[in-house]
Design an enzyme around this catalytic site. Structure first.
Site, mmCIF file in Angstrom:
data_model
loop_
_atom_site.group_PDB
_atom_site.id
_atom_site.type_symbol
_atom_site.label_atom_id
_atom_site.label_comp_id
_atom_site.label_asym_id
_atom_site.label_seq_id
_atom_site.Cartn_x
_atom_site.Cartn_y
_atom_site.Cartn_z
ATOM 1 N N PRO G 9 0.695 -1.059 -0.076
ATOM 2 C CA PRO G 9 0.005 0.081 0.115
ATOM 3 C C PRO G 9 0.793 1.233 0.040
ATOM 4 C CG PRO G 9 -0.218 -1.120 2.096
ATOM 5 C CD PRO G 9 0.454 -2.043 1.230
ATOM 6 N N ASN G 10 0.198 2.183 -0.852
ATOM 7 C CA ASN G 10 0.970 3.461 -0.841
ATOM 8 C C ASN G 10 2.218 3.676 -1.766
ATOM 9 O OD1 ASN G 10 -1.018 5.046 0.771
ATOM 10 N ND2 ASN G 10 -0.506 3.685 2.358
ATOM 11 N N TYR G 22 11.097 9.165 1.320
ATOM 12 C CA TYR G 22 11.214 8.321 0.259
ATOM 13 C C TYR G 22 11.592 8.707 -1.046
ATOM 14 C CZ TYR G 22 7.867 5.629 3.050
ATOM 15 O OH TYR G 22 7.165 5.090 4.132
ATOM 16 N N ASN G 71 7.865 -5.823 -0.434
ATOM 17 C CA ASN G 71 7.791 -4.595 0.430
ATOM 18 C C ASN G 71 6.252 -4.528 0.837
ATOM 19 O OD1 ASN G 71 7.588 -1.953 1.530
ATOM 20 N ND2 ASN G 71 9.044 -1.050 0.312
ATOM 21 N N ALA G 74 2.791 -0.595 4.887
ATOM 22 C CA ALA G 74 2.354 -0.599 6.125
ATOM 23 C C ALA G 74 1.676 -1.966 6.555
ATOM 24 C CB ALA G 74 1.135 0.469 6.058
ATOM 25 N N HIS G 77 3.319 -4.268 9.338
ATOM 26 C CA HIS G 77 3.134 -4.186 10.602
ATOM 27 C C HIS G 77 1.832 -4.517 11.337
ATOM 28 C CE1 HIS G 77 6.614 -1.766 9.533
ATOM 29 N NE2 HIS G 77 5.998 -0.918 9.162
ATOM 30 N N GLU G 95 12.014 -9.901 2.581
ATOM 31 C CA GLU G 95 11.273 -8.485 2.768
ATOM 32 C C GLU G 95 12.396 -7.427 2.491
ATOM 33 O OE1 GLU G 95 10.915 -8.234 7.063
ATOM 34 O OE2 GLU G 95 9.656 -6.759 6.991
ATOM 35 N N HIS G 97 12.538 -2.954 2.703
ATOM 36 C CA HIS G 97 12.006 -1.664 3.242
ATOM 37 C C HIS G 97 12.882 -0.602 2.808
ATOM 38 C CE1 HIS G 97 8.814 -3.206 5.106
ATOM 39 N NE2 HIS G 97 9.602 -4.096 5.842
ATOM 40 N N ARG G 104 12.003 5.090 12.884
ATOM 41 C CA ARG G 104 10.820 5.873 12.751
ATOM 42 C C ARG G 104 9.629 5.627 13.858
ATOM 43 N NH1 ARG G 104 8.505 4.762 6.811
ATOM 44 N NH2 ARG G 104 7.398 6.796 7.560
ATOM 45 N N ARG G 108 6.226 0.752 13.739
ATOM 46 C CA ARG G 108 6.703 0.475 12.424
ATOM 47 C C ARG G 108 7.910 -0.288 12.791
ATOM 48 N NH1 ARG G 108 4.426 3.520 8.308
ATOM 49 N NH2 ARG G 108 3.960 5.662 9.018
#
Lengths: 140, 140, 140, 140, 140, 140, 140, 140, 140, 140, 140, 140
Positions: G9-10, G22, G71, G74, G77, G95, G97, G104, G108
């Protein structure tokens, strides 16, 4: 024997406030009964919504009365300062509660004041006050 | 009026066990005094170190006596089963403790039994029992 | 010297129960060996699955024997009442465990009994009992 | 049989440090006694206040001795690195403590080292070391 | 380009220690391969079981090398001091782990070092080191 | 009067490390000033990144100096071993911090060392050291 | 070799969303570079804001590709369902990121996905993807 | 097929106790129905308020019956000892509860017994017992 | 009687996914058996990996069917939205799980869905579905 | 230079209250000494048991004095409002405590006020006040 | 001015679902009223039970509308992904809730979405939406 | 319609205090605007830094005004007594905050007051007050 009763925040609303939990009777009328019950003793009564005023009163009377009956209301669950005031004075203090704080919200289960008091009488309605006085007069 | 006193684990050792905390008097001698204090009432007494036996006794007497004074000792802090037994019977139960459990070890601060009881009297020595009886006889 | 060994719940199944963790030997056969190892001392043995019965036994023998070796089994992790019983008696109590409770489930890591005992011997198989007896006989 | 005793931080102060808890005897004098007690075995002794030095020693001797008796002192409660060192070597390690860590401060109740050891002997004074050695020699 | 690899406690045992988790190869042989893979760069290697020595090394080289690849072993989960050392130096540090710390014991899930590093490569065996070097050389 | 100042991990980087938090001055130049300020006293200074070396130093000087000023750096938040070392020596120890640890990361709020010290001076820059010395010289 | 990259997402907003964290580059342009970097391998790319669609894709390709670079944004988590999907398929999942999730917000720091993956590459910008692919192609 | 039903503390009060939660029917009348429903099987029934007696019964029958249906009542939430007893016997045990423990008090959400049982049937009234028996007879 | 079975994420992989935990049989073949077992009832089946799709389906059928059997898979442990959907519809919902979620990872012990359901059947393999249907048809 | 000292609840009892912890001297006599120590500065003193009064005073003087020395007593551990008041004014505030709050009850370890202050001086008796004033006058 | 209202899971059931908490009115009829109240503005409305669809919609409209009023329903308490979507778009988002989430179940007290929003209006029934729109139109 | 606005501790500093968070405008000037906005209603305003005074005011006006808008400032996060006062009076109370308390310090996320209020408006600057008044006047 001089005995002081201290009521904390919102207990001035007794008779009006949440009657399902606290009943419809005012504390003043109950206090008159208590006085009649113990004519040979000198009972006095103090109520305040101010944490600081409760501490001031504990300091003021805590070296001269024979005992204090304290219903600290919501400050029971948050006040380290009242805890310290009780430890700082000389007479025994007995914690009382009208309702059974242990079957209400989680945040009412913890008493910051209990460890500084001699003991406590909880959940027996207005009668909690009478029993505390009983004990101060006849500690065993 | 029939009133039952139940003492839980290790309270048979009263007078011997940790005298700094509990004093040197046996409960039996105190119970005799209580009886003399309330000659017009029928007081009975039961002690067991067995959680199950306390539950059995609550079931057995909890529908016939006018009230129960319960010092569940260490089971206070661990027994959901006694909590349920109190909820399952008809008469009011008042929790008592001799010492002030709130200024001892952390694990004694939590009572599983308190929410099921009408109220509690804590930390006032043997006198906790008398006050609980007082309340059962004159609930207000 | 009189020494009592108390085994708590499910330890009667030793030899049958979860042999990967506890081995295939019964406690009775081990107890006979222990007796032969210490012929000059009076070893006795008690097992119960009842928390209350363990407390009763601690009260009964705890004022007359020289020491108690206690494997409270699962009650180790839940019983405040046995903690209190140990504190209430006169002789030293040494906690033992056959398996290493610290590398098993999280809920076995906490011992409610340890703070009331003199010390503990954990994870050394049946030999944990022998070492505890060793210490009671030659405390240093 | 070669057996190594490792003492962690501050245990060099034994005899001086907090005598209420640890007694007035030095470890060196005790170690001499232990040697006399087990003349047929080769006991060696190492003390360091450095976590890294304890790990180095475990690596150095952990593939050649028959067993290690480890009192990691305060590192017991904080060192994952010693836990890993114990898992990485071949001989069994037995954790010992002089005092009963379970009735001292909360932060001493957790042992990071226990799950990596075969077992532990806690709270039996200097005798904890002897019992650990006993077990290494006669594991059953 | 100068790149330093630091290995923390117990990683000197690689090849011997818990081969199920870490494999049977020594780090030295792997380091030779890495050197051959990057002949145009200057790779150096440091291992210590001492938290303080790792900090000393970070200080010593952290202002002159182009980047550091750090496998802090068990200190990953306990060392605020290494966290601070990384923050105090100038070159980027990349955290690496051979095994996947997130499916091992709970206490290995938390890295005190990660927030001070640029990033991390976890669970990809020895290859974690190569990837970290890859990134230092070609950061994008 | 002999007074020892001990600085823990990464404090050798003062002047270089995170100047936003710690300023641009080295501790050495500050220490010279301190010496000039107290010419009649014997000030000494020790820094190490090794937890074990700090413990060794506390043992070495802790029975002969009049007081120790300790900035344990990151070990403040993780070291039970330094806590024990402070308890094991004879002179008073005062904990100091340059920055206000209470408005930095959560993990810096807890001091394992504070309960073993006489008191602490926190967040007042290098001046924290001077005030601690002030107190050791004129404890009231 | 077929390799699938999944972005959660996002991550479709990359280049627009929070450029401080980012960067300003879109993933599409980066993906074209990756393809050019590995012309001999078949890279495919999938993005969705739907947890269910990510699971569907994992099921669809997870038995045929050589590896997946994930990736999960969100969902990292919060998603036990993606954890289970990874465990249910056959190919290894790595995985990744872009940012260092460990410095952060607290929420997270925990990855529900990490324990089901082979490993992870965190905080190395877009380069995290390349390193993961590197490893899938040359796992050692 | 022999099947044993065990009911724990306070379940003897069914029909009397908290009828809002548990209904007005006694377990005995329900048990007669169950017997008529499964005439070809041998159903037996045991109830006790004693944790120890439940353990004794599990040991006694747990090696001879085909399965046990266990409603441990309040001991569900506190008894590690019953957990161990279930693990120690040979036949499968199915946990049942009349009410939905997951929408009652927080302390009823955790079952110590569940991980040791084959499975559980919760919240379906007396019918929970029938379904558990159904499964023991036709496990698939 | 119309009964709907809903399976959540990853349950489409049954027969393929983690056969040690879930077995080798597909749900489709089991569903055919269930239909044959209850020819007089109208069973329907829905599976989705999308939380939203499960909610949509609950809304769509939850006012017309007689009952729903819901295995929400991993959403069991994270979805407040499904909890709310169950509370928002009219028919009873019974939660089922194939494996015993209480002896798997900690994060599978908590069900967000349980308090909104009538009850649950857990750990009895595919048979959990049959028992839930049994109860919907003959609720007592 | 104008400097204000504020003392919070129960500190008016100094000299009377818990002399084991706080000593037998009144704050007034100490304040006179302080004044003599700093004749060239204008020291003022305010004490109140009222949280609100302390906030009022901070607002009143916090824009005109050079610094405030605040011993908030028990409000230290509970007052977000005083924290906010300190943040809202202009002069620096230094937190002081007479006793070492870190080796008293758990609830005294947390200071809500510390993060809003410049720094703190804890556990050095009345001398804590002098040191704070020292720093305000010579901040370095 | 363009304003978008997004309703999350189960809010399509408004008027049907738990009328004690949410009332008997549908959102559609309320939305018509809102439109009439603000004829000069362009209000649009979107509802979905899919977390992913809500994120898609936020991305789609979040760069073109003047503001978004978001009632994320149950995803409020679990969705980090919606939090990130809000942070990733350009227009302000105001969180609304019909009921007072702070006096319902514990798990509804925490909003993952609140920190990413400009602000929130909670517990004022459908009027919460109007007030949020009011603010978007007249932000002060 | 009579409406009372109550502002708690430190809100008298608005315009001076932390202008980054609260802006540079005083509440008095804003209150004049509000009055002009609602000329047909009787708005009154009260501010105090004393928890007790806020309770007194709630009692005094809480039975006569049509509604109260309460920004309890820092007491929001600590005051059970104000919670009780709100419950004890008759008119609705709406909680407001100027800043978004959910993206500030952790200790500001919890409101003790919220569950006693009808609802809350948070983070919308001074406009939070206007919206609350809007709602009191047109509750739907």
């Amino acid at each position: 024997m001089k005995i002081l009763i201290i009521n904390g925040p919102n207990l001035n609303l007794l008779g009006t406030r949440e009657p399902d939990i606290y009943g419809k009777r005012t504390f003043d009328s109950y206090f008159q009964e208590l006085r009649q019950l113990y004519p040979q003793h000198e009972l006095s009564y103090f109520q305040s919504n101010h944490e600081g005023a409760i501490i001031d009163k504990l300091h003021e009377d805590g070296f001269s009365v024979a005992g204090i009956v304290l219903n600290a209301g919501a400050y029971t669950h948050t006040s380290v300062a009242i805890h310290d005031a009780i430890k700082g004075i000389k007479c025994p203090v007995i914690e009382v509660h009208i309702s059974n704080i242990h079957n209400r919200e989680e945040f009412r289960h913890k008493s910051f004041i209990a460890p500084a008091c001699k003991g406590s009488v909880v959940g027996l309605g207005f009668d909690s006050y009478r029993l505390a006085i009983e004990h101060l007069i006849h500690p065993e």
